[in-house]
Every structure is written in C-alpha cells, then in structure tokens.
Design a protein around this motif. Structure first.
Motif, PDB file in Angstrom:
ATOM      1  N   LEU A 181      21.575 -32.150  -0.662  1.00  0.00           N
ATOM      2  CA  LEU A 181      22.012 -32.676  -1.951  1.00  0.00           C
ATOM      3  C   LEU A 181      22.095 -34.188  -1.887  1.00  0.00           C
ATOM      4  O   LEU A 181      22.056 -34.786  -0.816  1.00  0.00           O
ATOM      5  CB  LEU A 181      23.380 -32.102  -2.334  1.00  0.00           C
ATOM      6  N   ALA A 182      22.233 -34.793  -3.059  1.00  0.00           N
ATOM      7  CA  ALA A 182      22.486 -36.227  -3.155  1.00  0.00           C
ATOM      8  C   ALA A 182      23.327 -36.458  -4.402  1.00  0.00           C
ATOM      9  O   ALA A 182      23.245 -35.693  -5.366  1.00  0.00           O
ATOM     10  CB  ALA A 182      21.172 -37.009  -3.251  1.00  0.00           C
ATOM     11  N   SER A 199      22.286 -42.647  -1.961  1.00  0.00           N
ATOM     12  CA  SER A 199      22.875 -42.219  -0.695  1.00  0.00           C
ATOM     13  C   SER A 199      24.341 -41.846  -0.917  1.00  0.00           C
ATOM     14  O   SER A 199      24.963 -42.280  -1.891  1.00  0.00           O
ATOM     15  CB  SER A 199      22.759 -43.346   0.342  1.00  0.00           C
ATOM     16  N   PRO A 200      24.888 -41.005  -0.061  1.00  0.00           N
ATOM     17  CA  PRO A 200      24.255 -40.470   1.134  1.00  0.00           C
ATOM     18  C   PRO A 200      23.408 -39.244   0.840  1.00  0.00           C
ATOM     19  O   PRO A 200      23.513 -38.648  -0.230  1.00  0.00           O
ATOM     20  CB  PRO A 200      25.460 -40.076   1.999  1.00  0.00           C
ATOM     21  N   VAL A 256      27.063 -32.720   6.639  1.00  0.00           N
ATOM     22  CA  VAL A 256      26.651 -33.979   7.250  1.00  0.00           C
ATOM     23  C   VAL A 256      26.327 -34.969   6.136  1.00  0.00           C
ATOM     24  O   VAL A 256      25.512 -34.673   5.253  1.00  0.00           O
ATOM     25  CB  VAL A 256      25.419 -33.814   8.163  1.00  0.00           C
ATOM     26  N   LEU A 257      26.986 -36.121   6.146  1.00  0.00           N
ATOM     27  CA  LEU A 257      26.667 -37.216   5.237  1.00  0.00           C
ATOM     28  C   LEU A 257      25.772 -38.190   5.989  1.00  0.00           C
ATOM     29  O   LEU A 257      26.183 -38.724   7.028  1.00  0.00           O
ATOM     30  CB  LEU A 257      27.924 -37.918   4.745  1.00  0.00           C
ATOM     31  N   GLY A 258      24.558 -38.421   5.495  1.00  0.00           N
ATOM     32  CA  GLY A 258      23.621 -39.283   6.192  1.00  0.00           C
ATOM     33  C   GLY A 258      23.386 -40.588   5.447  1.00  0.00           C
ATOM     34  O   GLY A 258      23.042 -40.588   4.264  1.00  0.00           O
ATOM     35  N   PHE A 259      23.572 -41.703   6.137  1.00  0.00           N
ATOM     36  CA  PHE A 259      23.319 -43.043   5.598  1.00  0.00           C
ATOM     37  C   PHE A 259      22.268 -43.722   6.469  1.00  0.00           C
ATOM     38  O   PHE A 259      22.276 -43.553   7.698  1.00  0.00           O
ATOM     39  CB  PHE A 259      24.600 -43.885   5.578  1.00  0.00           C
ATOM     40  N   TYR A 260      21.415 -44.517   5.844  1.00  0.00           N
ATOM     41  CA  TYR A 260      20.278 -45.078   6.568  1.00  0.00           C
ATOM     42  C   TYR A 260      20.286 -46.611   6.499  1.00  0.00           C
ATOM     43  O   TYR A 260      21.005 -47.213   5.711  1.00  0.00           O
ATOM     44  CB  TYR A 260      18.971 -44.520   6.008  1.00  0.00           C
ATOM     45  N   ASN A 261      19.458 -47.209   7.360  1.00  0.00           N
ATOM     46  CA  ASN A 261      19.241 -48.664   7.385  1.00  0.00           C
ATOM     47  C   ASN A 261      20.519 -49.439   7.703  1.00  0.00           C
ATOM     48  O   ASN A 261      20.884 -50.377   6.994  1.00  0.00           O
ATOM     49  CB  ASN A 261      18.654 -49.141   6.048  1.00  0.00           C
ATOM     50  N   LEU A 262      21.185 -49.038   8.769  1.00  0.00           N
ATOM     51  CA  LEU A 262      22.338 -49.794   9.257  1.00  0.00           C
ATOM     52  C   LEU A 262      21.907 -50.620  10.465  1.00  0.00           C
ATOM     53  O   LEU A 262      21.359 -50.086  11.429  1.00  0.00           O
ATOM     54  CB  LEU A 262      23.486 -48.865   9.665  1.00  0.00           C
ATOM     55  N   ASP A 263      22.148 -51.923  10.408  1.00  0.00           N
ATOM     56  CA  ASP A 263      21.781 -52.809  11.510  1.00  0.00           C
ATOM     57  C   ASP A 263      22.949 -52.955  12.480  1.00  0.00           C
ATOM     58  O   ASP A 263      23.688 -53.941  12.464  1.00  0.00           O
ATOM     59  CB  ASP A 263      21.368 -54.190  10.969  1.00  0.00           C
ATOM     60  N   GLU A 299      36.343 -26.694  -9.922  1.00  0.00           N
ATOM     61  CA  GLU A 299      37.211 -27.870  -9.866  1.00  0.00           C
ATOM     62  C   GLU A 299      37.035 -28.665  -8.583  1.00  0.00           C
ATOM     63  O   GLU A 299      37.482 -29.815  -8.509  1.00  0.00           O
ATOM     64  CB  GLU A 299      38.684 -27.461 -10.016  1.00  0.00           C
ATOM     65  N   HIS A 300      36.387 -28.102  -7.570  1.00  0.00           N
ATOM     66  CA  HIS A 300      36.221 -28.821  -6.319  1.00  0.00           C
ATOM     67  C   HIS A 300      35.022 -29.766  -6.328  1.00  0.00           C
ATOM     68  O   HIS A 300      34.907 -30.612  -5.440  1.00  0.00           O
ATOM     69  CB  HIS A 300      36.070 -27.837  -5.155  1.00  0.00           C
ATOM     70  N   ALA A 301      34.126 -29.628  -7.295  1.00  0.00           N
ATOM     71  CA  ALA A 301      32.938 -30.478  -7.336  1.00  0.00           C
ATOM     72  C   ALA A 301      33.326 -31.950  -7.523  1.00  0.00           C
ATOM     73  O   ALA A 301      32.793 -32.832  -6.845  1.00  0.00           O
ATOM     74  CB  ALA A 301      32.005 -30.032  -8.456  1.00  0.00           C
ATOM     75  N   GLU A 302      34.266 -32.220  -8.429  1.00  0.00           N
ATOM     76  CA  GLU A 302      34.685 -33.599  -8.670  1.00  0.00           C
ATOM     77  C   GLU A 302      35.403 -34.167  -7.451  1.00  0.00           C
ATOM     78  O   GLU A 302      35.207 -35.336  -7.093  1.00  0.00           O
ATOM     79  CB  GLU A 302      35.594 -33.661  -9.898  1.00  0.00           C
ATOM     80  N   TYR A 303      36.218 -33.330  -6.793  1.00  0.00           N
ATOM     81  CA  TYR A 303      36.917 -33.790  -5.586  1.00  0.00           C
ATOM     82  C   TYR A 303      35.908 -34.166  -4.503  1.00  0.00           C
ATOM     83  O   TYR A 303      36.043 -35.209  -3.852  1.00  0.00           O
ATOM     84  CB  TYR A 303      37.854 -32.696  -5.081  1.00  0.00           C
ATOM     85  N   PHE A 304      34.897 -33.323  -4.297  1.00  0.00           N
ATOM     86  CA  PHE A 304      33.900 -33.599  -3.271  1.00  0.00           C
ATOM     87  C   PHE A 304      33.093 -34.850  -3.630  1.00  0.00           C
ATOM     88  O   PHE A 304      32.744 -35.646  -2.747  1.00  0.00           O
ATOM     89  CB  PHE A 304      32.973 -32.393  -3.125  1.00  0.00           C
ATOM     90  N   TYR A 305      32.816 -35.039  -4.909  1.00  0.00           N
ATOM     91  CA  TYR A 305      32.106 -36.242  -5.349  1.00  0.00           C
ATOM     92  C   TYR A 305      32.942 -37.487  -5.054  1.00  0.00           C
ATOM     93  O   TYR A 305      32.415 -38.506  -4.583  1.00  0.00           O
ATOM     94  CB  TYR A 305      31.794 -36.149  -6.835  1.00  0.00           C
ATOM     95  N   ASP A 306      34.238 -37.423  -5.325  1.00  0.00           N
ATOM     96  CA  ASP A 306      35.115 -38.572  -5.037  1.00  0.00           C
ATOM     97  C   ASP A 306      35.145 -38.870  -3.538  1.00  0.00           C
ATOM     98  O   ASP A 306      35.134 -40.038  -3.126  1.00  0.00           O
ATOM     99  CB  ASP A 306      36.535 -38.290  -5.542  1.00  0.00           C
ATOM    100  N   LEU A 307      35.190 -37.817  -2.731  1.00  0.00           N
ATOM    101  CA  LEU A 307      35.194 -38.006  -1.286  1.00  0.00           C
ATOM    102  C   LEU A 307      33.916 -38.710  -0.835  1.00  0.00           C
ATOM    103  O   LEU A 307      33.956 -39.677  -0.069  1.00  0.00           O
ATOM    104  CB  LEU A 307      35.338 -36.645  -0.598  1.00  0.00           C
ATOM    105  N   VAL A 308      32.776 -38.219  -1.314  1.00  0.00           N
ATOM    106  CA  VAL A 308      31.485 -38.814  -0.941  1.00  0.00           C
ATOM    107  C   VAL A 308      31.404 -40.261  -1.425  1.00  0.00           C
ATOM    108  O   VAL A 308      30.904 -41.148  -0.713  1.00  0.00           O
ATOM    109  CB  VAL A 308      30.330 -37.976  -1.512  1.00  0.00           C
ATOM    110  N   THR A 309      31.907 -40.523  -2.625  1.00  0.00           N
ATOM    111  CA  THR A 309      31.864 -41.873  -3.176  1.00  0.00           C
ATOM    112  C   THR A 309      32.724 -42.834  -2.355  1.00  0.00           C
ATOM    113  O   THR A 309      32.321 -43.978  -2.092  1.00  0.00           O
ATOM    114  CB  THR A 309      32.343 -41.864  -4.636  1.00  0.00           C
ATOM    115  N   GLN A 310      33.917 -42.387  -1.945  1.00  0.00           N
ATOM    116  CA  GLN A 310      34.787 -43.240  -1.144  1.00  0.00           C
ATOM    117  C   GLN A 310      34.153 -43.574   0.209  1.00  0.00           C
ATOM    118  O   GLN A 310      34.188 -44.724   0.653  1.00  0.00           O
ATOM    119  CB  GLN A 310      36.130 -42.559  -0.928  1.00  0.00           C
TER     120      GLN A 310
END
Length: 260
Positions: free
Chosen positions: A120-121, A127-128, A139-146, A227-238
């Motif tokens: 998902l995204a 990202s992530p 697993v939250l994946g982020f790319y292009n970290l120097d 109701e958990h979709a918004e909570y998970f979105y907030d977690l990913v956003t933070q």
C-alpha cells in the motif's frame, strides 16, 4: 464460535450460487465435468503413465483433490489481513501499490503458501511504501536517505527503574534502555532520530541499508475495522514527517560540508 459463523457465511454464499438460472446452468456443467469428464481424463492420463485405476478410484482421487483445493480457497476468503488491506484501501486513506497481475498472483499464492504480502501507499503522498504480511508484520519503507547503514533492534525490557529516575532520563537515554544500536558508535543525531520514531510506533526492528530505511512493527488484525484506517494513516504520516525532516537535515549537513 468464529468458525461456526464463517461456515454459516460460506454456506450462504454457496447457496446463493444456485439461485439464479444462469448460475444453476454453469454449476450443473461444473458438476458434469467433475463427475463424468474429469475422472475419465484422470484414467486416460494414468494409463499413459503405465498405471491402471478404475472409475471409482479416479472419482475418489478427484474428490480428495477438490476438497484440498476448497479448503485452501476458504483460507483465501477468510484471510484477516487481506480484509485489513481491503479496508485500508476502501477508506480512501491508502491506495494499492501493486499491479493487477501482481495482486492476482499474490491472491492465488494463498492457495499454495501460508503467507502473503500486500503493498500500500498513502493516497496523497509517494512514501512510505507499506507492506502488510499475513503474519501481522508491517514494514514502512523510505528511500533515498544519504546516511550510513544502521540497525536498531528492540531488546528485552530493562530491569525495574524508579519513577523519579525515569523522569530524569532524556528521550535518548530512555530509548537506549529498550533498543540496541549497531554500530554502537552511531552519531547522536541518528540515535535521536530513531528515538523520535519510537515515540510514534513501538517498532521491533529498524534498519538503514544502501539508502533505504525499513521500519518493522506489528499490526493487529483488528485493523479491519473502519475506524482504525484513520489512526493508521496518522501513524504513517507522523513517521513520514520525521523521516522527511531527518532527510532534509542530512542533506543540509552534506551541502554545508561541501561548501567547506
């Protein structure tokens, strides 16, 4: 109780298949193929291989294979984390990050393997990239970290510590009680960054390898509730905002060092 409810639902779905005339026709064709055509095909195929069986044995063999296939199919229909993924997408907060062909292959793979992965995204950002597995791993994946490679793993709960001692600890000192860093001499700025991630989600492993950051934690099957979709979105956003700030700070430090 859960199994009884599921079997009742499956029974209703199969009963629905025989209500419409067109479905009655096609199901009759399927029964005809299974009882008349397929056993004969099995007999002919085995005879070419040098094995001879009668029609009754071929039918029993076919029923056993069909039962195993149906049993695996019920696992696909009743997969908890498949429902979690569907609920997150239907909420509008997330989009499916897989091609249709990949989604079809992953769904069919449940017929043969015990685990599956759903990608998902967030619907409003790149990202992530989020992977949800049937064993509840996320697993939250982020790319292009120097930044250099680093591994952070959660360790056992530390020995009892007094409340007044805990209050005197900094966020970094608290994180060091619960996590191990490899290499141990990682920069303080990186340790503080991972502490900020731990404030959002209690991950059990976090790694940077070849410029890719992966954060591993567990997701409850209860997340198939709307109701958990918004909570998970907030977690990913933070988590994403902290990674963005860290990436920007790292890039700024690199540019500053190039000026000198």
């Amino acid at each position: 109780m859960k199994d009884e409810k599921f079997l009742t639902r499956v029974g209703r779905e199969f009963a629905e298949l025989f209500r419409k005339p067109t479905l009655v026709f096609w199901n009759s064709v399927a029964v005809f193929l299974m009882v008349i055509i397929l056993p004969q095909g099995i007999i002919a195929t085995l005879e070419k291989l040098g094995w001879s069986i009668d029609r009754k044995t071929a039918l029993i063999l076919l029923v056993v294979v069909a039962f195993l296939f149906a049993w695996r199919l019920t696992r696909l229909l009743d997969n908890q984390f498949r429902r979690v993924k569907s609920q997150l997408v239907s909420s509008g907060y997330f989009v499916d990050a897989q091609r249709r062909s990949t989604r079809l292959f992953n769904s069919l793979s449940l017929l043969f393997w015990d685990t599956n992965e759903y990608w998902l995204a967030p619907s409003d950002q790149d990202s992530p990239l989020i992977m949800i597995r049937d064993d509840s791993e996320v697993v939250l994946g982020f790319y292009n970290l120097d930044c250099p490679n680093l591994l952070v793993v959660r360790k056992s709960v530390p020995d009892s510590i007094e409340e007044d001692e805990w209050a005197d600890l900094s966020s970094l000192e608290r994180a060091l009680l619960f996590y191990k860093f490899f290499p141990k001499d990682a920069e303080e700025s990186m340790k503080e960054f991972f502490c900020s991630i731990a404030d959002v989600v209690l991950f059990y492993k976090l790694e940077i390898r070849d410029g890719t950051l992966n954060i591993f934690f567990e997701l409850s099957s209860n997340f198939d509730m709307p109701e958990h979709a918004e909570y998970f979105y907030d977690l990913v956003t933070q988590v994403g905002s902290r990674v963005f700030e860290f990436r920007a700070r790292t890039a700024m430090n690199l540019n500053s060092s190039e000026l000198h």
